[in-house]
Design an enzyme around this catalytic site. Structure first.
Site, mmCIF file in Angstrom:
data_model
loop_
_atom_site.group_PDB
_atom_site.id
_atom_site.type_symbol
_atom_site.label_atom_id
_atom_site.label_comp_id
_atom_site.label_asym_id
_atom_site.label_seq_id
_atom_site.Cartn_x
_atom_site.Cartn_y
_atom_site.Cartn_z
ATOM 1 N N LYS A 134 0.913 9.413 -3.124
ATOM 2 C CA LYS A 134 -0.080 8.336 -3.221
ATOM 3 C C LYS A 134 -1.499 8.906 -3.092
ATOM 4 O O LYS A 134 -2.396 8.549 -3.854
ATOM 5 C CB LYS A 134 0.188 7.274 -2.136
ATOM 6 C CG LYS A 134 1.413 6.422 -2.459
ATOM 7 C CD LYS A 134 1.861 5.545 -1.305
ATOM 8 C CE LYS A 134 3.163 4.843 -1.680
ATOM 9 N NZ LYS A 134 3.771 4.082 -0.571
ATOM 10 N N GLN B 153 2.413 2.950 5.618
ATOM 11 C CA GLN B 153 3.679 3.376 5.010
ATOM 12 C C GLN B 153 4.867 2.861 5.841
ATOM 13 O O GLN B 153 4.931 3.090 7.045
ATOM 14 C CB GLN B 153 3.723 4.911 4.911
ATOM 15 C CG GLN B 153 4.950 5.464 4.222
ATOM 16 C CD GLN B 153 5.037 5.076 2.741
ATOM 17 O OE1 GLN B 153 4.051 5.117 2.009
ATOM 18 N NE2 GLN B 153 6.232 4.691 2.312
ATOM 19 N N ASP C 76 -0.450 -3.556 -0.610
ATOM 20 C CA ASP C 76 1.006 -3.624 -0.783
ATOM 21 C C ASP C 76 1.455 -5.035 -1.160
ATOM 22 O O ASP C 76 2.574 -5.230 -1.634
ATOM 23 C CB ASP C 76 1.710 -3.225 0.530
ATOM 24 C CG ASP C 76 2.277 -1.812 0.478
ATOM 25 O OD1 ASP C 76 2.474 -1.295 -0.643
ATOM 26 O OD2 ASP C 76 2.536 -1.243 1.554
#
Ligand code: NDP
Length: 295
Positions: free
Chosen positions: A53, A97, A120
């Site tokens: 990422k 994460q 997200d």
């Protein structure tokens, strides 16, 4: 032979768009769109995801800000970091994460992220907005699946889509997006009796189960388009007799490919699209935040 839907090629197109939008953003506002990535602990898969990422963010002209915290980080420390990132004007997107170590409360952390920076798309405000069809930050994996489906099939209106799996991060938002695109949607899960019979009716089948190669040809309507979200590591005996680790999806690619119209491979299918859509969401969040700030 089925069309192989190449996530590497399509994600590169998405990332090209992000890079030119990021350059335009820098021109307009004098700062790069900023993505903060938070990793707690040493989970090897999470470390790989975070590394990828950060690399894609940097290549796309975003400012990536990495926070690595030790395994024994407390809830209070993580909450404080999220609060600081929420308040930081150089940060437009925040990604924590998952999964977090077991002693940390994931739901609380997701809810602590400002919905405007929730790239997200897991915050209840964004989940609610998606379910009523309002503008929101859309979860990256199902967003990537939709881009691939629309690229290979065009208008999805009227198609019957079957989603196997009903998780909050993939199955449910996937179903919501397909419904928004005017599909008729069936969701299949672990309590569904005879799931193959339902799956066989799908013009589109999305597999998000987490079970290696569970979906065989007997789940597929001939001519269906198959999107394989699954990422599973399996061990197999290699040609020299030793065990080899291999990445496979939830779909048995070799069995399904001859029956399908189009299919995504694993690796190289949904995975790269997820990361590309994270970058896209960071741009969306940056533009909205900048407009809200009136600068
Ligand atoms: P979850 O474990 O959260 O959900 C799995 C779903 O599959 C559940 O809804 C479960 O049903 C359902 N299920 C389990 N067994 C069966 C069965 N035998 N028949 C029908 N349904 C079944 O997984 P995720 O949604 O988080 O992830 C799914 C897969 O996608 C994983 O392999 C994951 O690694 C991968 N993934 C890939 C991403 C990418 O970028 N490519 C991103 C995110 C995930 P129930 O609810 O009843 O338990």
């Amino acid at each position: 032979m089925a069309i192989r839907i190449d996530g590497k090629v399509i994600s590169a197109q998405v990332l090209d768009g992000v890079a030119s939008d990021a350059a335009a953003f820098l021109d307009s506002y004098g700062i790069k769109p900023g993505l903060a990535v938070v990793l707690v602990g040493e989970d090897p898969a999470s470390q790989v995801y975070v590394r990828n990422k950060i690399a894609r963010a940097t290549e796309s002209g975003l400012n990536s800000i990495e926070h690595r915290l030790p395994m024994d980080t407390t809830q209070d420390t993580l909450n404080q970091l999220v609060a600081d990132l929420n308040a930081d004007p150089a940060v437009h997107g925040i990604l924590v994460q998952l999964p977090l170590p077991a002693h940390l409360d994931e739901e609380q952390i997701i809810a602590a992220i400002s919905p405007e920076k929730d790239v997200d798309g897991f915050h209840p405000v964004n989940v609610g907005a998606l379910s009523v069809g309002k503008e929101s930050l859309v979860p990256c994996t199902p967003q990537g699946c939709m881009i691939m489906l629309e690229q290979v099939l065009g208008d999805l209106s009227g198609k019957h889509a079957v989603v196997v799996g009903r998780s909050n991060i993939v199955g449910k938002p996937m179903a919501a997006l397909l419904l928004q695109a005017n599909c008729s949607v069936t969701i299949v899960h672990s309590r569904t009796p005879n799931p193959q019979a339902l799956a066989q009716q799908g013009d589109i089948l999305v597999a998000a189960v987490g079970r290696p190669e569970m979906i065989g040809a007997d789940w597929i309507k001939p001519g269906a388009t198959v999107i394989d979200v699954g990422i599973n590591v399996i061990e197999r005996v290699g040609p020299s007799g030793g065990t080899q680790r291999k990445l496979v999806g939830d779909v048995d690619y070799a069995a399904v490919e001859p029956v399908a119209y189009a299919i995504t491979p694993v690796p190289g299918g949904v995975g790269p699209m997820t990361i590309a859509c994270l970058m896209k969401n960071t741009l969306v969040a940056a533009r909205r935040l900048q407009q809200m700030s009136g600068v």
